[in-house]
Write a protein that holds these residues in place. Sequence first.
Motif, short mmCIF file in Angstrom:
data_model
loop_
_atom_site.label_atom_id
_atom_site.label_comp_id
_atom_site.label_asym_id
_atom_site.label_seq_id
_atom_site.Cartn_x
_atom_site.Cartn_y
_atom_site.Cartn_z
N GLU A 83 0.87 -1.16 0.00
CA GLU A 83 0.00 0.00 0.00
C GLU A 83 0.92 1.22 0.00
O GLU A 83 1.75 1.37 0.90
N PHE A 84 0.78 2.06 -1.01
CA PHE A 84 1.64 3.22 -1.16
C PHE A 84 0.85 4.47 -0.78
O PHE A 84 -0.29 4.64 -1.21
N PHE A 85 1.46 5.36 0.01
CA PHE A 85 0.78 6.56 0.48
C PHE A 85 1.20 7.81 -0.26
O PHE A 85 0.43 8.76 -0.34
N THR A 86 2.42 7.83 -0.78
CA THR A 86 2.90 9.00 -1.51
C THR A 86 4.13 8.60 -2.33
O THR A 86 4.87 7.69 -1.94
N GLY A 100 10.86 -1.04 8.64
CA GLY A 100 10.53 -1.79 9.85
C GLY A 100 9.93 -3.12 9.46
O GLY A 100 9.08 -3.19 8.56
N THR A 101 10.39 -4.19 10.11
CA THR A 101 9.95 -5.54 9.76
C THR A 101 9.58 -6.31 11.02
O THR A 101 10.32 -6.27 12.01
N PHE A 111 4.09 -17.83 8.34
CA PHE A 111 4.06 -16.61 9.13
C PHE A 111 3.73 -15.43 8.24
O PHE A 111 3.98 -15.45 7.04
N VAL A 112 3.09 -14.43 8.85
CA VAL A 112 2.66 -13.25 8.13
C VAL A 112 3.54 -12.08 8.56
O VAL A 112 3.63 -11.77 9.75
N TRP A 113 4.17 -11.47 7.59
CA TRP A 113 5.05 -10.33 7.81
C TRP A 113 4.27 -9.03 7.76
O TRP A 113 3.33 -8.90 6.97
N GLU A 114 4.70 -8.05 8.52
CA GLU A 114 4.24 -6.68 8.37
C GLU A 114 5.49 -5.83 8.17
O GLU A 114 6.46 -5.96 8.92
N LEU A 115 5.46 -4.97 7.16
CA LEU A 115 6.60 -4.14 6.84
C LEU A 115 6.14 -2.71 6.62
O LEU A 115 5.06 -2.48 6.06
N VAL A 116 6.94 -1.75 7.08
CA VAL A 116 6.64 -0.34 6.84
C VAL A 116 7.88 0.33 6.26
O VAL A 116 9.01 -0.09 6.52
N VAL A 117 7.65 1.38 5.49
CA VAL A 117 8.74 2.16 4.89
C VAL A 117 8.50 3.63 5.24
O VAL A 117 7.41 4.15 5.02
N LEU A 118 9.54 4.27 5.78
CA LEU A 118 9.46 5.67 6.16
C LEU A 118 10.54 6.46 5.45
O LEU A 118 11.61 5.93 5.14
N SER A 119 10.25 7.73 5.22
CA SER A 119 11.21 8.62 4.56
C SER A 119 11.30 9.93 5.35
O SER A 119 10.30 10.39 5.89
N ASN A 120 12.49 10.50 5.39
CA ASN A 120 12.64 11.84 5.96
C ASN A 120 13.05 12.84 4.87
O ASN A 120 13.73 13.81 5.13
N LEU A 143 5.40 8.07 6.82
CA LEU A 143 5.12 6.71 6.37
C LEU A 143 4.76 6.78 4.89
O LEU A 143 3.79 7.43 4.51
N VAL A 144 5.58 6.13 4.05
CA VAL A 144 5.35 6.20 2.61
C VAL A 144 4.75 4.93 2.03
O VAL A 144 4.15 4.96 0.97
N ALA A 145 4.92 3.80 2.74
CA ALA A 145 4.36 2.54 2.24
C ALA A 145 4.24 1.55 3.39
O ALA A 145 4.97 1.64 4.39
N ARG A 146 3.33 0.63 3.20
CA ARG A 146 3.14 -0.45 4.16
C ARG A 146 2.90 -1.71 3.34
O ARG A 146 2.35 -1.66 2.24
N GLY A 147 3.32 -2.84 3.88
CA GLY A 147 3.13 -4.09 3.15
C GLY A 147 2.89 -5.25 4.08
O GLY A 147 3.15 -5.18 5.28
N GLU A 148 2.38 -6.31 3.47
CA GLU A 148 2.16 -7.55 4.20
C GLU A 148 2.59 -8.68 3.27
O GLU A 148 2.36 -8.62 2.05
#
Length: 190
Positions: A83-86, A100-101, A111-120, A143-148
């Motif tokens: 899921e992309f936010f910007t 983040g993982t 197992f189900v992973w959750e991942l996030v991507v952040l940018s400064n 927060l620029v993206a999230r994934g599973e």
Amino acid sequence: MKLPVTTLSRALRPFPVQLSLPLHWGELDAAGSINTLYFAKFFEAGRRSYYLQVLKPQVSPSSYASFAAPTTIGPILKSCQFEFFTPVPFDGPGSRLEIGTRIKTLLADRFVWELVVLSNSPRLLQASESTSAPASAADGYVLVARGEAVSVMFDYSLHKKALVPSDIADAIRTAEQSDVQQRADQRAGE
């Protein structure tokens, strides 16, 4: 829509594995943003770091070797979604993303992973709003993206699904400190 700004420590608190990745000019798309295709690579790096930082130190060398480069039982990626936010701009050399993982669900055979991507990125921060009042602009992240993703255990010698080895499951439970949803009683065939 303005994206919320947060601190890195707040955003990544639930994630036992955190990784900082450099961005490269060659990852840009025609619009000048990081091509979303590369997020699969970023998420793979997050999963690989989880194996190295969490599992490798907690299981026997032979168990880890079999898991990380399976010849018998090991993980295989079943699915993943993003899921992309910007769009993420490239601000030149030194541009980075923070990943983040964590494993949010542990089942008998997967197992189900959750991942996030952040940018400064300064450009993202200027266009966003602060929700947690970072101490300085350098402390702000978007927060620029999230994934599973779902990894299924696979027996490579028999070419069929397998159960998560108990030492691997124990290491995951330890790393996730009971936050992981456990359904170990679920049958592997479901």
